[in-house]
Design an enzyme around this catalytic site. Structure first.
Site, short mmCIF file in Angstrom:
data_model
loop_
_atom_site.label_atom_id
_atom_site.label_comp_id
_atom_site.label_asym_id
_atom_site.label_seq_id
_atom_site.Cartn_x
_atom_site.Cartn_y
_atom_site.Cartn_z
N CYS A 30 0.83 -1.21 0.00
CA CYS A 30 0.00 0.00 0.00
C CYS A 30 0.86 1.25 0.00
O CYS A 30 1.54 1.55 0.99
CB CYS A 30 -0.93 0.01 1.20
SG CYS A 30 -1.92 1.53 1.29
N HIS A 113 -4.27 -7.97 -4.42
CA HIS A 113 -4.91 -8.48 -5.62
C HIS A 113 -4.03 -8.27 -6.84
O HIS A 113 -3.06 -7.51 -6.79
CB HIS A 113 -6.26 -7.78 -5.84
CG HIS A 113 -6.13 -6.28 -5.96
ND1 HIS A 113 -5.69 -5.67 -7.11
CD2 HIS A 113 -6.35 -5.29 -5.06
CE1 HIS A 113 -5.66 -4.36 -6.92
NE2 HIS A 113 -6.05 -4.09 -5.68
N ASP A 114 -4.41 -8.93 -7.92
CA ASP A 114 -3.65 -8.82 -9.16
C ASP A 114 -3.93 -7.50 -9.87
O ASP A 114 -4.82 -6.75 -9.49
CB ASP A 114 -4.00 -9.99 -10.09
CG ASP A 114 -3.43 -11.30 -9.58
OD1 ASP A 114 -2.39 -11.26 -8.90
OD2 ASP A 114 -4.02 -12.36 -9.87
N GLU A 197 -9.21 1.78 -5.10
CA GLU A 197 -7.85 2.33 -5.00
C GLU A 197 -7.62 3.42 -6.04
O GLU A 197 -6.86 4.37 -5.79
CB GLU A 197 -6.83 1.19 -5.13
CG GLU A 197 -6.77 0.34 -3.87
CD GLU A 197 -6.33 -1.10 -4.11
OE1 GLU A 197 -6.51 -1.92 -3.20
OE2 GLU A 197 -5.84 -1.41 -5.21
C1 HEM Z 1 -3.19 -0.72 -2.40
C2 HEM Z 1 -4.14 -1.81 2.22
C3 HEM Z 1 -5.75 2.70 2.90
C4 HEM Z 1 -3.83 3.97 -1.33
C5 HEM Z 1 -3.35 -1.40 -1.21
C6 HEM Z 1 -3.12 -2.81 -1.05
C7 HEM Z 1 -3.37 -3.11 0.23
C8 HEM Z 1 -3.78 -1.91 0.89
C9 HEM Z 1 -3.28 -4.50 0.85
C10 HEM Z 1 -2.64 -3.76 -2.15
C11 HEM Z 1 -3.69 -4.04 -3.17
C12 HEM Z 1 -3.03 -4.39 -4.47
O1 HEM Z 1 -2.75 -3.46 -5.25
O2 HEM Z 1 -2.78 -5.57 -4.71
C13 HEM Z 1 -4.74 -0.70 2.79
C14 HEM Z 1 -5.38 -0.67 4.08
C15 HEM Z 1 -5.84 0.60 4.27
C16 HEM Z 1 -5.47 1.37 3.09
C17 HEM Z 1 -5.51 -1.85 5.04
C18 HEM Z 1 -6.60 1.16 5.44
C19 HEM Z 1 -6.09 1.38 6.57
C20 HEM Z 1 -5.32 3.46 1.84
C21 HEM Z 1 -5.50 4.89 1.70
C22 HEM Z 1 -4.92 5.25 0.53
C23 HEM Z 1 -4.41 4.04 -0.09
C24 HEM Z 1 -6.25 5.78 2.68
C25 HEM Z 1 -4.77 6.61 -0.10
C26 HEM Z 1 -4.36 7.67 0.51
C27 HEM Z 1 -3.63 2.79 -2.03
C28 HEM Z 1 -3.43 2.71 -3.47
C29 HEM Z 1 -3.24 1.35 -3.78
C30 HEM Z 1 -3.34 0.63 -2.52
C31 HEM Z 1 -3.44 3.87 -4.43
C32 HEM Z 1 -3.03 0.73 -5.16
C33 HEM Z 1 -1.58 0.52 -5.48
C34 HEM Z 1 -1.37 -0.03 -6.87
O3 HEM Z 1 -2.33 -0.31 -7.58
O4 HEM Z 1 -0.20 -0.20 -7.26
N1 HEM Z 1 -3.72 -0.87 0.00
N2 HEM Z 1 -4.80 0.54 2.22
N3 HEM Z 1 -4.64 2.99 0.75
N4 HEM Z 1 -3.57 1.52 -1.49
FE1 HEM Z 1 -4.02 1.07 0.42
MN MN Z 2 -1.38 -6.36 -6.17
#
Ligand code: HEM
Ligand code: MN
Length: 315
Positions: A30, A113-114, A197
């Site tokens: 993340c 995820h993928d 996301e």
């Molecule tokens: C991706 C967890 C909150 C931005 C992810 C992924 C996880 C995760 C496990 C990987 C998914 C994947 O692409 O395979 C979490 C958890 C959160 C949280 C548990 C809550 C506490 C946030 C917040 C933001 C954020 C608030 C933005 C400010 C992103 C983005 C991705 C992502 C943009 C996509 C990355 C990509 O596609 O390469 N998150 N996240 N997340 N997260 Fe978080």
């Molecule tokens: Mn992934």
């Protein structure tokens, strides 16, 4: 929880200071949480993270409202608990939740995820049983997405924005690539979390003025800010970025971006798209079958991760 609805707080203090992670620090898939840890807004070691600290840090750093964090956190807890029992974290006495570390977030098949924008797929280019690095930032994966919208990295970076349509094109291209490169049979369609996301990306990087207010009537993602944020896992303040205003960047914002991206018609669709890639509605959650590959992310197909079917104007 301290709210950061105004810019009366000193910005530098609000964003903490960047320090690169050391070898024993935990980071994960993340970009949001990694950035918080790199700035010391949650534990710098990325371990034993209390959910209440995460809920304070995200509004402070990104301007994101708490309800959108709840969505991600809640879905993470539900899926992780369902799949892995208690191994993803522990309940604290006060009813909060302690996330063991950031790396555990990348353990498939749980929440990761993928076809992430910036990470490889677990079974990309590998035989069954083999794994790829699905956790850490991958520069060429990111560039492949930027190529879809014709954005070249440079120093200093060029200011450019991307629309809903362009993000849908990036997403579809990424699905197509995954469909071609992954181990046969591994492909899992996970559109709702990917698009939620995408809502985070638009919320964190929509083009804004120096007070965090949106410039356009429809959010446009700043590609220079997006690239800096993901590759440095730090805030792109040196490129003029400030946090969003909290009233804008909330759960409804993320859901409406999800929906708008999903419904944006694209100029062309890539070849080798997997079945269902252009679907705009999702079946109700199925019982999770045992076995491998396990389509565990079916849980994401229920609200609140499911994108609403009708796009709503966003401001
Ligand atoms: C991706 C967890 C909150 C931005 C992810 C992924 C996880 C995760 C496990 C990987 C998914 C994947 O692409 O395979 C979490 C958890 C959160 C949280 C548990 C809550 C506490 C946030 C917040 C933001 C954020 C608030 C933005 C400010 C992103 C983005 C991705 C992502 C943009 C996509 C990355 C990509 O596609 O390469 N998150 N996240 N997340 N997260 Fe978080
Ligand atoms: Mn992934």
């Amino acid at each position: 929880v301290k709210r950061y609805d105004s810019f009366s707080d000193d910005l530098a203090q609000r964003l903490g200071s960047y320090q690169a992670p050391g070898p024993t620090d935990s980071r994960g898939p993340c970009p949001g949480l990694n950035t918080l840890a790199n700035h010391g807004l949650i534990n710098r070691n990325g371990k034993n993270l209390n959910s209440s600290d995460i809920k304070t840090a995200f509004p402070r750093a990104f301007g994101i409202a708490e309800d959108a964090i709840e969505t991600a956190l809640h879905n993470y807890e539900v899926v992780c608990e369902y799949i892995k029992g208690t191994t993803c974290g522990t309940a604290a006495n006060d009813g909060t939740f302690i996330l063991t570390n950031l790396t555990i977030l990348g353990e498939p098949p749980a929440f990761e995820h993928d076809y992430s924008y910036s990470r490889q797929d677990y079974r990309q280019n590998w035989a069954h049983g083999g794994i790829a690095d699905n956790i850490y930032f991958n520069s060429s994966e990111m560039q492949a997405g930027l190529n879809v919208v014709g954005y070249k990295r440079s120093n200093p970076p060029k200011v450019a924005t991307a629309s809903y349509q362009q993000f849908n094109e990036v997403r579809l291209q990424r699905e197509s690539t995954q469909n071609q490169n992954d181990f046969p049979g591994w492909f899992q369609q996970n559109i709702p979390p990917t698009l939620f996301e995408t809502g985070f990306i638009f919320g964190a990087t929509f083009d804004r003025d120096s007070s965090g207010t949106m410039k356009e009537s429809t959010p446009m993602a700043r590609l220079d800010w997006w690239n800096f944020w993901f590759s440095e896992e730090s805030f792109p303040t040196q490129l003029g970025w400030v946090p969003a205003s909290t009233e804008v960047f909330n759960n409804q914002f993320c859901l409406s971006v999800s929906s708008a991206v999903l419904h944006a018609s694209v100029s062309s669709t890539p070849k080798s798209l997997p079945a269902g890639a252009t679907a705009t509605t999702f079946p109700p959650p199925a019982n999770l079958p045992e076995g491998d590959p396990s389509p565990t992310l079916a849980l994401f197909q229920s609200p609140p991760y499911a994108a609403p079917t009708a796009p709503t104007a966003t401001k």
